[in-house]
Write an enzyme that holds these catalytic residues in place. Structure first.
Site, short mmCIF file in Angstrom:
data_model
loop_
_atom_site.label_atom_id
_atom_site.label_comp_id
_atom_site.label_asym_id
_atom_site.label_seq_id
_atom_site.Cartn_x
_atom_site.Cartn_y
_atom_site.Cartn_z
N ARG A 27 0.72 -1.06 0.06
CA ARG A 27 -0.01 0.02 -0.18
C ARG A 27 0.86 1.14 -0.15
NH1 ARG A 27 -3.19 -0.27 4.97
NH2 ARG A 27 -1.53 -1.20 5.77
N ASN A 45 -6.14 -2.70 2.70
CA ASN A 45 -6.00 -4.44 2.73
C ASN A 45 -7.24 -4.80 3.14
OD1 ASN A 45 -3.06 -4.34 2.85
ND2 ASN A 45 -2.83 -4.46 4.97
#
EC number: 3.6.1.7
Length: 102
Positions: A27, A45
């Site tokens: 990320r 996530n």
């Protein structure tokens, strides 16, 4: 003459990335690359071990980001599959930046 520039067309798509993409700073790297390319949106996530998100950008930037998501070189990450929604034209950005959601 103020405002004489041509407005850029903005496009959006959703994505979900499968493989070893959690616990490897996926990320963070995605956010950095999106900001480098001028792409807005978010990523997060999932409980299923994937990373999903949304992207908004002019077509060229969107395609560069899509390619990066499929072919990135993040250490310890391994993308086994990348799924994308159909690209849709939008009237204007709905995000002001690219964020990591928790």
């Amino acid at each position: 003459m103020a405002g004489s520039g041509v407005a850029k067309q903005i496009f959006a798509l959703d994505f979900e990335i499968f493989g070893r993409v959690q616990g490897v700073f996926f990320r963070k790297h995605t956010s950095h690359e999106a900001k480098r390319l001028g792409v807005r949106g978010w990523c997060m996530n999932t409980r299923d071990g994937t990373v999903k998100g949304q992207l908004e950008a002019p077509m060229m930037n969107l395609m560069e980001m899509k390619h990066w998501l499929e072919n990135n070189r993040i250490p310890n990450a391994k993308v086994s599959k990348a799924e994308f929604s159909q690209i849709q034209e939008i009237e204007d950005y709905t995000f002001t930046s690219f964020d990591i959601k928790h």
